[in-house]
Design a protein around this motif. Structure first.
Motif, PDB file in Angstrom:
ATOM      1  N   VAL A 173       0.837  -1.202   0.000  1.00  0.00           N
ATOM      2  CA  VAL A 173       0.000   0.000   0.000  1.00  0.00           C
ATOM      3  C   VAL A 173       0.875   1.257   0.000  1.00  0.00           C
ATOM      4  CG1 VAL A 173      -1.608   1.356   1.412  1.00  0.00           C
ATOM      5  CG2 VAL A 173      -2.039  -1.074   1.003  1.00  0.00           C
ATOM      6  N   ALA A 174       1.932   1.236   0.796  1.00  0.00           N
ATOM      7  CA  ALA A 174       2.838   2.393   0.849  1.00  0.00           C
ATOM      8  C   ALA A 174       3.485   2.644  -0.514  1.00  0.00           C
ATOM      9  CB  ALA A 174       3.915   2.169   1.908  1.00  0.00           C
ATOM     10  N   GLU A 175       3.895   1.573  -1.204  1.00  0.00           N
ATOM     11  CA  GLU A 175       4.513   1.733  -2.523  1.00  0.00           C
ATOM     12  C   GLU A 175       3.512   2.306  -3.529  1.00  0.00           C
ATOM     13  OE1 GLU A 175       7.816   1.176  -3.201  1.00  0.00           O
ATOM     14  OE2 GLU A 175       7.902   0.906  -1.034  1.00  0.00           O
ATOM     15  N   ALA A 176       2.281   1.809  -3.471  1.00  0.00           N
ATOM     16  CA  ALA A 176       1.254   2.322  -4.387  1.00  0.00           C
ATOM     17  C   ALA A 176       0.997   3.809  -4.147  1.00  0.00           C
ATOM     18  CB  ALA A 176      -0.041   1.529  -4.220  1.00  0.00           C
ATOM     19  N   LEU A 177       0.895   4.198  -2.885  1.00  0.00           N
ATOM     20  CA  LEU A 177       0.626   5.606  -2.566  1.00  0.00           C
ATOM     21  C   LEU A 177       1.803   6.503  -2.955  1.00  0.00           C
ATOM     22  CD1 LEU A 177      -1.063   5.214   0.935  1.00  0.00           C
ATOM     23  CD2 LEU A 177      -2.182   5.946  -1.185  1.00  0.00           C
ATOM     24  N   THR A 178       3.006   5.978  -2.828  1.00  0.00           N
ATOM     25  CA  THR A 178       4.201   6.778  -3.126  1.00  0.00           C
ATOM     26  C   THR A 178       4.427   6.935  -4.623  1.00  0.00           C
ATOM     27  OG1 THR A 178       5.239   6.058  -1.066  1.00  0.00           O
ATOM     28  CG2 THR A 178       6.697   6.948  -2.767  1.00  0.00           C
ATOM     29  N   PHE A 179       4.236   5.831  -5.374  1.00  0.00           N
ATOM     30  CA  PHE A 179       4.619   5.841  -6.783  1.00  0.00           C
ATOM     31  C   PHE A 179       3.444   6.007  -7.750  1.00  0.00           C
ATOM     32  CE2 PHE A 179       8.260   3.966  -4.743  1.00  0.00           C
ATOM     33  CZ  PHE A 179       9.332   4.481  -5.462  1.00  0.00           C
ATOM     34  N   ARG A 180       2.277   5.450  -7.409  1.00  0.00           N
ATOM     35  CA  ARG A 180       1.144   5.503  -8.339  1.00  0.00           C
ATOM     36  C   ARG A 180      -0.157   5.729  -7.585  1.00  0.00           C
ATOM     37  NH1 ARG A 180       2.027   3.514 -13.503  1.00  0.00           N
ATOM     38  NH2 ARG A 180       0.104   4.667 -13.875  1.00  0.00           N
ATOM     39  N   SER A 181      -0.234   6.809  -6.828  1.00  0.00           N
ATOM     40  CA  SER A 181      -1.404   7.030  -5.976  1.00  0.00           C
ATOM     41  C   SER A 181      -2.688   7.191  -6.779  1.00  0.00           C
ATOM     42  CB  SER A 181      -1.195   8.263  -5.092  1.00  0.00           C
ATOM     43  OG  SER A 181      -1.023   9.422  -5.882  1.00  0.00           O
ATOM     44  N   GLU A 182      -2.560   7.615  -8.050  1.00  0.00           N
ATOM     45  CA  GLU A 182      -3.758   7.806  -8.877  1.00  0.00           C
ATOM     46  C   GLU A 182      -4.468   6.495  -9.179  1.00  0.00           C
ATOM     47  OE1 GLU A 182      -0.518   6.892 -11.840  1.00  0.00           O
ATOM     48  OE2 GLU A 182      -0.684   7.948  -9.929  1.00  0.00           O
ATOM     49  N   LEU A 183      -3.785   5.385  -8.948  1.00  0.00           N
ATOM     50  CA  LEU A 183      -4.379   4.071  -9.213  1.00  0.00           C
ATOM     51  C   LEU A 183      -5.188   3.540  -8.034  1.00  0.00           C
ATOM     52  CD1 LEU A 183      -1.269   2.359 -10.852  1.00  0.00           C
ATOM     53  CD2 LEU A 183      -3.253   3.285 -12.051  1.00  0.00           C
ATOM     54  N   VAL A 184      -5.007   4.142  -6.851  1.00  0.00           N
ATOM     55  CA  VAL A 184      -5.667   3.633  -5.641  1.00  0.00           C
ATOM     56  C   VAL A 184      -7.105   4.135  -5.618  1.00  0.00           C
ATOM     57  CG1 VAL A 184      -5.616   3.521  -3.126  1.00  0.00           C
ATOM     58  CG2 VAL A 184      -3.461   3.611  -4.421  1.00  0.00           C
ATOM     59  N   ASP A 185      -8.038   3.205  -5.799  1.00  0.00           N
ATOM     60  CA  ASP A 185      -9.457   3.555  -5.882  1.00  0.00           C
ATOM     61  C   ASP A 185     -10.107   3.602  -4.504  1.00  0.00           C
ATOM     62  OD1 ASP A 185     -11.487   4.081  -7.983  1.00  0.00           O
ATOM     63  OD2 ASP A 185     -12.531   2.422  -7.005  1.00  0.00           O
ATOM     64  N   GLU A 186      -9.791   2.611  -3.673  1.00  0.00           N
ATOM     65  CA  GLU A 186     -10.308   2.570  -2.308  1.00  0.00           C
ATOM     66  C   GLU A 186      -9.224   2.020  -1.393  1.00  0.00           C
ATOM     67  OE1 GLU A 186     -14.702   1.534  -1.754  1.00  0.00           O
ATOM     68  OE2 GLU A 186     -14.190   0.399  -3.566  1.00  0.00           O
ATOM     69  N   LEU A 187      -9.189   2.523  -0.171  1.00  0.00           N
ATOM     70  CA  LEU A 187      -8.199   2.061   0.800  1.00  0.00           C
ATOM     71  C   LEU A 187      -8.889   1.806   2.133  1.00  0.00           C
ATOM     72  CD1 LEU A 187      -5.352   1.502   1.816  1.00  0.00           C
ATOM     73  CD2 LEU A 187      -4.979   3.978   1.979  1.00  0.00           C
ATOM     74  N   PHE A 188      -8.721   0.585   2.630  1.00  0.00           N
ATOM     75  CA  PHE A 188      -9.341   0.172   3.885  1.00  0.00           C
ATOM     76  C   PHE A 188      -8.247  -0.151   4.900  1.00  0.00           C
ATOM     77  CE2 PHE A 188     -11.970  -1.202   0.317  1.00  0.00           C
ATOM     78  CZ  PHE A 188     -13.194  -0.624   0.625  1.00  0.00           C
ATOM     79  N   ALA A 189      -8.492   0.208   6.159  1.00  0.00           N
ATOM     80  CA  ALA A 189      -7.508  -0.068   7.200  1.00  0.00           C
ATOM     81  C   ALA A 189      -8.197  -0.231   8.539  1.00  0.00           C
ATOM     82  CB  ALA A 189      -6.486   1.067   7.284  1.00  0.00           C
ATOM     83  N   THR A 190      -7.585  -1.023   9.407  1.00  0.00           N
ATOM     84  CA  THR A 190      -8.060  -1.080  10.787  1.00  0.00           C
ATOM     85  C   THR A 190      -7.422   0.077  11.552  1.00  0.00           C
ATOM     86  OG1 THR A 190      -6.251  -2.520  11.501  1.00  0.00           O
ATOM     87  CG2 THR A 190      -8.252  -3.600  10.672  1.00  0.00           C
ATOM     88  N   PRO A 191      -8.102   0.602  12.557  1.00  0.00           N
ATOM     89  CA  PRO A 191      -7.520   1.706  13.333  1.00  0.00           C
ATOM     90  C   PRO A 191      -6.163   1.360  13.939  1.00  0.00           C
ATOM     91  CG  PRO A 191      -9.867   1.512  13.797  1.00  0.00           C
ATOM     92  CD  PRO A 191      -9.498   0.323  12.957  1.00  0.00           C
ATOM     93  N   SER A 192      -6.024   0.130  14.430  1.00  0.00           N
ATOM     94  CA  SER A 192      -4.754  -0.253  15.061  1.00  0.00           C
ATOM     95  C   SER A 192      -3.619  -0.311  14.035  1.00  0.00           C
ATOM     96  CB  SER A 192      -4.894  -1.614  15.759  1.00  0.00           C
ATOM     97  OG  SER A 192      -5.263  -2.622  14.826  1.00  0.00           O
ATOM     98  N   ALA A 193      -3.919  -0.743  12.807  1.00  0.00           N
ATOM     99  CA  ALA A 193      -2.884  -0.786  11.771  1.00  0.00           C
ATOM    100  C   ALA A 193      -2.427   0.621  11.406  1.00  0.00           C
ATOM    101  CB  ALA A 193      -3.410  -1.510  10.532  1.00  0.00           C
ATOM    102  N   LEU A 194      -3.368   1.540  11.378  1.00  0.00           N
ATOM    103  CA  LEU A 194      -3.011   2.920  11.023  1.00  0.00           C
ATOM    104  C   LEU A 194      -2.171   3.569  12.134  1.00  0.00           C
ATOM    105  CD1 LEU A 194      -3.649   4.263   8.374  1.00  0.00           C
ATOM    106  CD2 LEU A 194      -5.487   5.506   9.482  1.00  0.00           C
ATOM    107  N   GLU A 195      -2.422   3.163  13.364  1.00  0.00           N
ATOM    108  CA  GLU A 195      -1.590   3.648  14.475  1.00  0.00           C
ATOM    109  C   GLU A 195      -0.157   3.142  14.330  1.00  0.00           C
ATOM    110  OE1 GLU A 195      -3.186   2.749  18.294  1.00  0.00           O
ATOM    111  OE2 GLU A 195      -5.082   3.809  17.925  1.00  0.00           O
ATOM    112  N   ARG A 196      -0.020   1.905  13.877  1.00  0.00           N
ATOM    113  CA  ARG A 196       1.325   1.332  13.705  1.00  0.00           C
ATOM    114  C   ARG A 196       2.049   1.925  12.502  1.00  0.00           C
ATOM    115  NH1 ARG A 196      -1.613  -3.413  14.592  1.00  0.00           N
ATOM    116  NH2 ARG A 196      -1.437  -3.998  12.383  1.00  0.00           N
TER     117      ARG A 196
END
Length: 270
Positions: free
Chosen positions: A36-59
């Motif tokens: 997910v980090a690579e997609a957001l860094t290099f090709r963020s225009e391709l990311v249509d939807e992004l789902f995360a748990t709150p604890s994962a986002l804290e980490r």
């Protein structure tokens, strides 16, 4: 927050593990913080939807920052929902839906590449993704999946590439013979990696690896048939000096790609 793992929306995400759903939608599944980090860094225009748990986002606060800077909205989900969406047993808190983005073969060769990896009937998704990763690491200009190779957007291929599919052009669906015609027209020497070939050292010693090269890697069990080997300018094999019965395809491909990368860089700086 999405809480119902049996909701139509969750099921629609999970369906992307199947090729038919990916073909119909033009989307694919991305799992885990690294991809997910690579997609957001290099090709963020391709990311249509992004789902995360709150604890994962804290980490992984860096993913929240990357999503915010790319205007990608993060939707919170429960662990149970994420498990239902994901193809893996341990998706590590992140799932994204991305748009497929194959490169046209003609565009690969129009860019005057110096190093290209071509996969012909590579069926194991782990091997295919690892070869994309190795090609990326070796500084290759592109990877081409022929029509008989596993689907580039298979979740296991995507995971095995660890984000490298976002770093370099990958073309899909072409016929090997057509690809090799284009490769030669673009000035590349075609090298087929196969156990029937000459020792890789011979190609290193006579300087062929220093020029623009297209490597062809075949099926894990059968390699490349004779009629395809005849399409290559040269057939080489990675020698086994120890007692191993054979070498994993992705490992052999990594050696071949790096041999070319070393030779080309030595020539450039010679």
């Amino acid at each position: 927050m999405l809480e119902n793992p049996r909701s139509p929306r969750v099921r629609a995400v999970a369906k992307l593990a199947r090729k038919a759903a990916r073909v119909e939608s033009g989307m694919f599944l991305l799992e885990g913080p690294q991809a997910v980090a690579e997609a957001l860094t290099f090709r963020s225009e391709l990311v249509d939807e992004l789902f995360a748990t709150p604890s994962a986002l804290e980490r992984h606060p860096e993913i929240a920052e990357a999503a915010a800077s790319s205007d990608v909205e993060i939707e919170f989900v429960t662990e149970e929902v994420l498990d239902s969406m994901a193809d893996t047993v341990t998706p590590q808190g992140f799932v994204a839906i991305c748009r497929q983005f194959p490169t046209a073969v003609k565009d690969v060769f129009a860019a005057k590449p110096k190093l290209v990896a071509i996969l012909e009937e590579v069926r194991d998704p782990g091997n295919a993704g690892t070869i994309v990763r190795a090609a990326d690491a070796a500084g290759a200009d592109a990877v081409i999946f022929t029509g008989r190779t596993v689907d580039l957007y298979n979740p296991k291929v995507v995971r095995s590439s660890t984000g490298s599919i976002f770093h370099l052009p990958v073309a899909i669906g072409a016929e090997l013979a057509d690809v090799l015609v284009r490769a030669r027209a673009a000035g590349l020497t075609v090298l087929a990696a196969d156990v029937k070939g000459d020792d890789l050292l011979s190609a290193r010693n006579d300087g062929v690896l220093a020029g623009p090269t297209a490597w062809v890697f075949g099926n894990e069990a059968r390699g490349l048939p004779d009629e395809q080997l005849e399409l290559a300018d040269r057939v080489v094999t990675v020698p086994i000096y120890g007692h191993a019965e054979s070498m994993n395809l992705a490992t052999a491909a990594s050696v071949c790609l790096y041999e070319s990368a070393f030779a080309q860089r030595s020539a450039d700086h010679g």
